[in-house]
Design an enzyme around this catalytic site. Structure first.
Site, PDB file in Angstrom:
ATOM      1  N   CYS A 196      43.542  66.935  34.591  1.00  0.00           N
ATOM      2  CA  CYS A 196      42.444  66.891  35.559  1.00  0.00           C
ATOM      3  C   CYS A 196      42.705  65.728  36.511  1.00  0.00           C
ATOM      4  O   CYS A 196      42.711  64.566  36.085  1.00  0.00           O
ATOM      5  CB  CYS A 196      41.089  66.708  34.866  1.00  0.00           C
ATOM      6  N   CYS A 248      39.857  63.076  36.766  1.00  0.00           N
ATOM      7  CA  CYS A 248      39.858  62.087  35.672  1.00  0.00           C
ATOM      8  C   CYS A 248      41.168  61.316  35.617  1.00  0.00           C
ATOM      9  O   CYS A 248      41.256  60.309  34.948  1.00  0.00           O
ATOM     10  CB  CYS A 248      39.703  62.767  34.313  1.00  0.00           C
ATOM     11  N   HIS A 283      29.026  52.279  41.246  1.00  0.00           N
ATOM     12  CA  HIS A 283      29.883  51.088  41.258  1.00  0.00           C
ATOM     13  C   HIS A 283      29.026  49.830  41.405  1.00  0.00           C
ATOM     14  O   HIS A 283      29.270  48.816  40.747  1.00  0.00           O
ATOM     15  CB  HIS A 283      30.878  51.153  42.423  1.00  0.00           C
ATOM     16  N   LYS A 296      26.625  65.785  46.698  1.00  0.00           N
ATOM     17  CA  LYS A 296      26.370  66.065  48.117  1.00  0.00           C
ATOM     18  C   LYS A 296      25.712  67.422  48.277  1.00  0.00           C
ATOM     19  O   LYS A 296      24.839  67.599  49.126  1.00  0.00           O
ATOM     20  CB  LYS A 296      27.688  66.000  48.907  1.00  0.00           C
ATOM     21  N   HIS A 309      30.019  53.569  45.752  1.00  0.00           N
ATOM     22  CA  HIS A 309      28.702  54.207  45.681  1.00  0.00           C
ATOM     23  C   HIS A 309      27.790  53.419  44.747  1.00  0.00           C
ATOM     24  O   HIS A 309      28.195  52.402  44.163  1.00  0.00           O
ATOM     25  CB  HIS A 309      28.829  55.680  45.283  1.00  0.00           C
ATOM     26  N   LYS A 312      22.730  64.822  38.142  1.00  0.00           N
ATOM     27  CA  LYS A 312      23.888  64.095  38.612  1.00  0.00           C
ATOM     28  C   LYS A 312      23.861  64.120  40.145  1.00  0.00           C
ATOM     29  O   LYS A 312      23.532  65.140  40.737  1.00  0.00           O
ATOM     30  CB  LYS A 312      25.143  64.809  38.093  1.00  0.00           C
ATOM     31  N   HIS A 344      34.192  66.921  36.521  1.00  0.00           N
ATOM     32  CA  HIS A 344      34.608  67.185  37.902  1.00  0.00           C
ATOM     33  C   HIS A 344      34.437  68.638  38.312  1.00  0.00           C
ATOM     34  O   HIS A 344      34.777  69.007  39.436  1.00  0.00           O
ATOM     35  CB  HIS A 344      36.053  66.709  38.109  1.00  0.00           C
ATOM     36  N   CYS A 369      36.841  71.036  33.698  1.00  0.00           N
ATOM     37  CA  CYS A 369      36.462  69.672  33.309  1.00  0.00           C
ATOM     38  C   CYS A 369      34.993  69.488  33.685  1.00  0.00           C
ATOM     39  O   CYS A 369      34.630  69.638  34.847  1.00  0.00           O
ATOM     40  CB  CYS A 369      37.321  68.659  34.057  1.00  0.00           C
TER      41      CYS A 369
HETATM   42  O1  ME8 Z   1      37.035  55.451  36.432  1.00  0.00           O
HETATM   43  N1  ME8 Z   1      26.151  55.633  37.195  1.00  0.00           N
HETATM   44  O2  ME8 Z   1      37.047  54.436  38.521  1.00  0.00           O
HETATM   45  P1  ME8 Z   1      35.748  55.031  39.211  1.00  0.00           P
HETATM   46  C1  ME8 Z   1      26.539  54.426  36.736  1.00  0.00           C
HETATM   47  N2  ME8 Z   1      39.511  53.632  38.191  1.00  0.00           N
HETATM   48  N3  ME8 Z   1      27.778  53.959  36.859  1.00  0.00           N
HETATM   49  C2  ME8 Z   1      28.688  54.718  37.470  1.00  0.00           C
HETATM   50  C3  ME8 Z   1      28.357  55.994  37.977  1.00  0.00           C
HETATM   51  C4  ME8 Z   1      27.011  56.439  37.827  1.00  0.00           C
HETATM   52  N4  ME8 Z   1      26.578  57.607  38.290  1.00  0.00           N
HETATM   53  N5  ME8 Z   1      29.470  56.516  38.532  1.00  0.00           N
HETATM   54  C5  ME8 Z   1      30.444  55.585  38.376  1.00  0.00           C
HETATM   55  C6  ME8 Z   1      37.574  54.752  37.288  1.00  0.00           C
HETATM   56  N6  ME8 Z   1      29.981  54.497  37.743  1.00  0.00           N
HETATM   57  C7  ME8 Z   1      38.899  54.067  36.989  1.00  0.00           C
HETATM   58  C8  ME8 Z   1      38.639  52.924  36.033  1.00  0.00           C
HETATM   59  S1  ME8 Z   1      39.423  50.757  34.672  1.00  0.00           S
HETATM   60  C9  ME8 Z   1      40.889  50.174  34.081  1.00  0.00           C
HETATM   61  C10 ME8 Z   1      39.848  52.127  35.670  1.00  0.00           C
HETATM   62  C11 ME8 Z   1      30.713  53.263  37.415  1.00  0.00           C
HETATM   63  O3  ME8 Z   1      35.824  54.624  40.637  1.00  0.00           O
HETATM   64  C12 ME8 Z   1      30.915  53.128  35.918  1.00  0.00           C
HETATM   65  O4  ME8 Z   1      31.157  51.786  35.610  1.00  0.00           O
HETATM   66  O5  ME8 Z   1      35.601  56.456  38.894  1.00  0.00           O
HETATM   67  C13 ME8 Z   1      32.190  53.918  35.726  1.00  0.00           C
HETATM   68  O6  ME8 Z   1      32.829  53.592  34.520  1.00  0.00           O
HETATM   69  C14 ME8 Z   1      32.994  53.485  36.940  1.00  0.00           C
HETATM   70  O7  ME8 Z   1      32.000  53.344  37.982  1.00  0.00           O
HETATM   71  C15 ME8 Z   1      34.049  54.513  37.329  1.00  0.00           C
HETATM   72  O8  ME8 Z   1      34.575  54.183  38.564  1.00  0.00           O
END
Ligand code: ME8
Length: 477
Positions: free
Chosen positions: A126, A129, A21, A298, A18, A295, A146, A143
């Site tokens: 959770c 998380c 990312h 959907k 999304h 935030k 979530h 949480c």
């Molecule tokens: O946490 N605004 O993965 P994840 C900006 N797999 N950046 C955002 C965002 C938003 N609304 N939502 C997500 C994980 N991000 C674990 C991490 S690392 C060893 C393991 C970005 O798929 C931001 O960088 O939930 C956040 O830290 C990351 O996506 C979380 O991605």
């Protein structure tokens, strides 16, 4: 040669990528491209986090085998990064055989050196998380990230020692040996570490098949965060042997969203300390993207799709709008309406207009004598370049963009004030002077845009060389 190793978090493959990312990944791409241009030996790593309860559950719901399911989603991430012109040097998947073998080797080392012991853990888990939560982290028993009630869990597991590193961590963070930026996050994590005792953490799951089996006990799989953190080393090709820690380590910066700072600053850092491996030099924590002040969800219907952005604004338009949408580090609030307006103002009217006017007016100017295409990195003739370096090195990504657009706006004004189309007929000397400034500014702009909008930068350079400009950005209705 100076080295620069930068990482994104690895993203969960429970769903497609999304805009959040994309935001983190584009920011790291800008920094990686910038540092490469500065002549540093650069490695930029991103990847996918593919094990754990959340993903296992999702695959089951879809009636798929987990491996087949994550293969498909990981491919969507790879494809999106290609479409966004991301210049990553590596892409690590935690289900790759190399990563799995290295994780097992590391766990064996931790077990052998006494950092891991068998016990039981009881707590509120959770799944969103993939973390245990303490009561005081919950809001109305849920949480807050979530909006879900965590599951009560008690099971036999292996735990990793944390407590003995508490003071070491505080010292390293305080002295900036392990630098946490921006400053407010350093304060936040220090006050957390100074206010409570770090508890040993569960690093295994007994009733979860979708994970890496512990090398010393096949009935357990590795806790997904331990598995995931090690990507920062295995993504450099590490085999898990302490004698072979890659030369690119430690990372110069691990970029993280604010949601995952604490788990990194505690569990990841303690894992490295337990292994006797250096900590990353720094974390940079950025804020979250909100949509219309809320935030994205959907239910609210305010989700901004990354595909929708790419379709409407193109690759460089999307990169520009993400990076200029707010102070880098803070939360930023985006809406399609505002981004469309900004696209029209800054790109179609601002930069696009400047390029087409200058190239058109400059058609007849002999630039062979002007030396403008020979800008080098860090060119002392152009203070604007130095200023940009300072801003980007301080992670002021939006500030560096502002700085380029000051130049763009300034030059558009300069054209209106000097009316070179009239000078062309009345005063050749003045005309050449005006055009010389504009053409060399354009060359500086193309140069400064390289890390942010690589294709646009190339197009401007080509336009300068061929003296022909295609329209760069079409106005959007
Ligand atoms: O946490 N605004 O993965 P994840 C900006 N797999 N950046 C955002 C965002 C938003 N609304 N939502 C997500 C994980 N991000 C674990 C991490 S690392 C060893 C393991 C970005 O798929 C931001 O960088 O939930 C956040 O830290 C990351 O996506 C979380 O991605």
């Amino acid at each position: 040669m100076d080295k620069f190793y930068i990482t994104t978090p690895i993203y969960y493959t429970n769903a497609k990528p999304h805009i959040g990312h994309a935001y983190t990944t584009v920011a790291c791409d800008v920094l990686a491209r910038w540092n490469r241009l500065q002549g540093k030996e650069t490695f930029f790593l991103t990847g996918t986090d593919e094990h754990g309860a959340k993903i296992e559950k999702k695959a089951k719901e879809e009636g798929r085998e987990p491996q087949e399911f994550v293969d498909e989603i990981a491919a969507v991430f790879v494809d999106l990064w290609k479409r966004l012109n991301i210049s990553n040097d590596g892409f690590i998947r935690t289900t790759s055989p190399q990563h799995k073998a290295a994780v097992r080797k590391v766990l064996q080392t931790l077990y052998d050196n006494g950092s891991i012991y068998k016990g039981t853990y009881k707590g509120l888990y959770c799944v969103g998380c993939e973390q245990f939560k303490s009561e005081n982290e919950l809001v109305d028993g849920k949480c807050p990230d979530h909006n879900a009630v965590p599951e009560e869990m008690e099971e036999e597991c292996y735990l990793m020692k944390m407590n003995k590193w508490q003071n070491t961590l505080i010292e390293k963070i305080k002295s900036d040996e392990f630098k946490i930026q921006p400053e407010r996050y350093k304060k936040e994590i220090l006050s957390f570490l100074e206010s409570q005792k770090l508890e040993d953490v569960s690093i295994s799951r007994k009733n979860l098949a979708w994970g890496i089996p512990l090398p010393f006990d096949n009935e357990h799989t590795t806790y997904v965060w331990i598995d995931a953190f090690l990507n920062y080393l295995t993504g450099l090709g590490w085999d898990g042997d302490l004698k072979n820690v890659p030369a690119m380590w430690p990372a110069e910066v691990e970029m993280l969203g604010k949601d995952i700072l604490r788990v990194h600053a505690t569990i990841w850092a303690a894992t490295l300390l337990n292994l006797g491996i250096e900590l990353p030099k720094s974390f940079f924590i950025h804020g979250h993207i909100l949509s219309g002040g809320k935030k994205m969800s959907k239910t609210l219907g305010n989700v901004i799709g990354i595909d929708e952005m790419l379709e409407k604004f193109g690759v460089d338009g999307t990169r520009y709008l993400l990076m200029s949408g707010g102070t880098f580090g803070d939360d930023l609030d985006l809406t399609m309406e505002r981004m469309t307006e900004k696209y029209n103002n800054d790109l179609a009217n601002g930069l696009g207009n400047l390029v087409s006017r200058v190239i058109k007016l400059g058609e007849k100017v002999d630039i062979g004598t002007m030396d403008i295409l020979k800008i080098t990195e860090n060119d002392k003739r152009y203070p604007k370049i130095d200023q940009s370096i300072l801003l980007i090195d301080k992670f002021e990504i939006d500030g560096a963009i502002q700085h380029i657009w000051d130049l763009v706006r300034g030059d558009n004004r300069f054209i209106e004030d000097n009316k070179p189309w009239e000078l062309a007929k009345s005063d050749e000397e003045k005309f050449n002077e005006v055009m010389s400034k504009l053409l060399s500014d354009l060359s500086v702009i193309a140069h400064l845009l390289k890390p942010f909008m690589p294709e646009t930068s190339e197009k401007i350079r080509t336009a300068l060389e061929t003296r022909k400009a295609e329209p760069l950005f079409q106005r959007i209705k």
